[in-house]
Design an enzyme around this catalytic site. Structure first.
Site, PDB file in Angstrom:
ATOM      1  N   GLU A  53       0.533  -0.921  -0.043  1.00 55.29           N
ATOM      2  CA  GLU A  53       0.096   0.174   0.204  1.00 55.29           C
ATOM      3  C   GLU A  53       0.886   1.430   0.305  1.00 55.29           C
ATOM      4  O   GLU A  53       0.374   2.016  -0.689  1.00 55.29           O
ATOM      5  CB  GLU A  53      -1.060   0.072   0.924  1.00 55.29           C
ATOM      6  N   CYS A  87       0.077   0.530   8.203  1.00 56.73           N
ATOM      7  CA  CYS A  87      -0.280   0.795   6.225  1.00 56.73           C
ATOM      8  C   CYS A  87      -2.113   1.488   6.230  1.00 56.73           C
ATOM      9  O   CYS A  87      -2.478   2.432   5.752  1.00 56.73           O
ATOM     10  CB  CYS A  87      -0.550  -0.877   5.983  1.00 56.73           C
ATOM     11  N   TRP A 178      19.777 -39.039 -13.865  1.00 56.73           N
ATOM     12  CA  TRP A 178      18.418 -37.337 -14.137  1.00 56.73           C
ATOM     13  C   TRP A 178      17.560 -38.191 -15.067  1.00 56.73           C
ATOM     14  O   TRP A 178      17.227 -39.118 -15.858  1.00 56.73           O
ATOM     15  CB  TRP A 178      19.205 -36.419 -15.020  1.00 56.73           C
ATOM     16  N   LEU A 212      21.613 -29.438  -2.850  1.00 51.60           N
ATOM     17  CA  LEU A 212      20.561 -27.847  -2.428  1.00 51.60           C
ATOM     18  C   LEU A 212      20.585 -27.358  -2.289  1.00 51.60           C
ATOM     19  O   LEU A 212      19.998 -26.492  -1.340  1.00 51.60           O
ATOM     20  CB  LEU A 212      19.700 -28.877  -0.764  1.00 51.60           C
TER      21      LEU A 212
END
Length: 347
Positions: A53, A87, A178, A212
Site C-alpha cells: 500500500e 498501512c 537424471w 540442495l
C-alpha cells in the site's frame, strides 16, 4: 468479470513478485484506481521494507486524486507497528475513501484490526473480492499461522513407467540418475529459492550427493535438512560444505559447528511432527521435501503434506525403485520443456 475482480487480479499479479523475498511476511499487491484508470501500484518487495500500500500510494504522481480514488489490496492492511508503520494509518491520512480487500490477515496482530481502523475512519470497505485466489497465493503464510507448522511441498521426479530411481547396489556409482531435462532442473532450483527449507533422507544424500542450493537460479538458498539417524552420510558430502545453514537431524547429539547444526530428535512416527514443530519455532514458513522414496512416503502416510509436485520425464527405467503413489486427483498437469509437471493438493 466485475470491475473489482479486474483490479484485484492485478493486485495478485503484483503480489506474486514478492515470492521468495518477503517471508515471513505475506505477498501483497496493491493498485489505486481513479475514473477506471490505475494511477498507482506497488507490491511488498522485500522483508523489512515498505508494504504494498505504501509503494502504491508513493507511486501516485498527483496525490490530490487519492481523496477521490479506490485502493485495492490483496490482503488486509496492517494496523500495528512492525518493521514499518501501519498501512491502515497511511490510508486514513491520505483520505482514500474506498478500499477493496481480497481477504483478512490471519496474523494475530492484524486479524480484522486493519479493517476496523479503516471503517472507524469512515472509509467504505469491500471485503472478499477473489478471496480464495488471494488465500491460495499466500498459502504458506496462512498454513504457518493456522496450523503452527510450515507449508509442506513434496517433490519428486519419476519415469514414464513409474520409477523414481534405478535399483542401487554396492557397485552402483554415486550420483543422480537424471530423469527430467535441464530446463526442468533449472525450474527446480527456482522452486528451491521460493521456499524456506529443503529436506532429503540419508539414502538420497549418500546416493545423489546433492547440494540442495539454488546455484542454477538467482535467489537465496533454503535451509538444508538431512535426516541422518546415525551419521551414515560422509562429512565429505556436499551437504557438509558449510556454504549455507544445514540441519543434520539425528538421534545422537545436539551440536553446532559453523553452518552445520546437529539436531537430536526422536525417530519413527514422532519425527515428522517434531521436525515441523522445530521449523515452526525457527520461523520457517515452508519446506520442500525432495526425497527419497521412504521420506516422501512417510510424509504421505502421516498426512502431513499440503502440495505435491510430480515431474514426469521422458525416460523409461523398466525396473527400479517405484515412485510414491498419492491416490488423488491432480489439480493441474502441464507440459514443460519435454517433461510433464503434475500438481496435487492435500485438501
Amino acid at each position: 468479470m466485475s470491475i473489482h475482480e479486474k483490479y484485484m487480479l492485478r493486485c495478485l499479479e503484483l503480489a506474486q513478485n514478492g515470492l521468495g523475498s518477503v517471508a515471513p511476511n505475506p505477498m501483497v499487491g496493491s493498485v489505486i484506481v481513479y475514473n477506471d484508470e490505475i494511477i498507482g501500484e506497488g507490491w511488498h518487495q522485500q522483508y523489512g521494507q515498505a508494504h504494498a500500500e505504501v509503494n502504491a500510494i508513493n507511486s501516485v504522481k498527483d496525490k490530490s486524486l487519492l481523496s477521490k480514488a479506490t485502493l485495492y489490496v490483496s490482503l488486509e492492511p496492517c494496523a500495528h507497528h512492525g518493521k514499518t508503520p501501519p498501512c491502515a494509518d497511511l490510508i486514513v491520512e491520505n483520505k482514500i475513501p474506498n478500499v477493496v480487500i481480497a481477504c483478512k490477515d490471519s496474523y494475530a496482530e492484524v486479524a480484522g484490526k486493519g479493517i476496523e481502523k479503516l471503517e472507524k475512519a469512515g472509509i467504505n470497505v469491500t471485503l472478499g473480492v477473489l478471496k480464495e485466489e488471494a488465500k491460495h497465493l499466500n498459502r504458506r503464510f496462512f498454513t504457518f499461522h493456522k496450523h503452527k507448522r510450515p507449508y509442506i511441498i513434496l517433490k519428486w521426479a519419476e519415469t514414464k513407467d513409474g520409477y523414481i530411481d534405478i535399483n542401487r547396489n554396492a557397485a552402483s556409482a554415486t550420483g543422480v540418475n537424471w530423469i527430467t531435462g535441464t530446463h526442468t532442473n533449472t525450474l527446480v532450483h527456482k522452486w528451491r529459492s521460493e521456499e524456506a527449507a529443503i529436506l532429503v533422507g540419508t539414502r538420497t544424500a549418500i546416493n545423489d550427493n546433492p547440494s540442495l542450493t539454488t546455484r542454477k537460479w538467482p535467489g537465496k538458498n533454503p535451509l538444508r535438512i538431512v535426516i541422518d539417524k546415525e551419521f551414515k552420510v560422509s562429512t565429505k558430502n556436499n551437504l557438509y560444505d558449510n556454504s549455507t545453514p544445514t540441519w543434520v537431524v539425528n538421534n545422537l547429539k545436539d551440536e553446532t559447528s559453523g553452518n552445520i547444526h546437529f539436531k537430536k530428535m526422536g525417530m519413527g512416527e514422532a519425527l515428522i511432527p517434531q521436525l515441523m514443530n522445530e521449523l515452526y519455532r525457527a520461523g520457517m514458513q515452508s519446506i520442500i521435501i525432495e526425497g527419497g522414496k521412504t521420506v516422501l512416503e512417510n510424509f504421505i502416510k502421516s498426512g502431513l503434506w499440503d502440495e505435491a509436485r510430480v515431474l514426469i520425464g521422458n525416460k523409461y527405467f523398466e525396473d527400479g525403485l517405484e515412485a510414491p503413489k498419492l491416490h488423488k486427483t491432480p489439480a493441474s498437469t502441464t507440459e514443460f520443456a519435454g517433461d510433464t509437471i503434475t500438481i496435487y493438493y492435500n485438501n
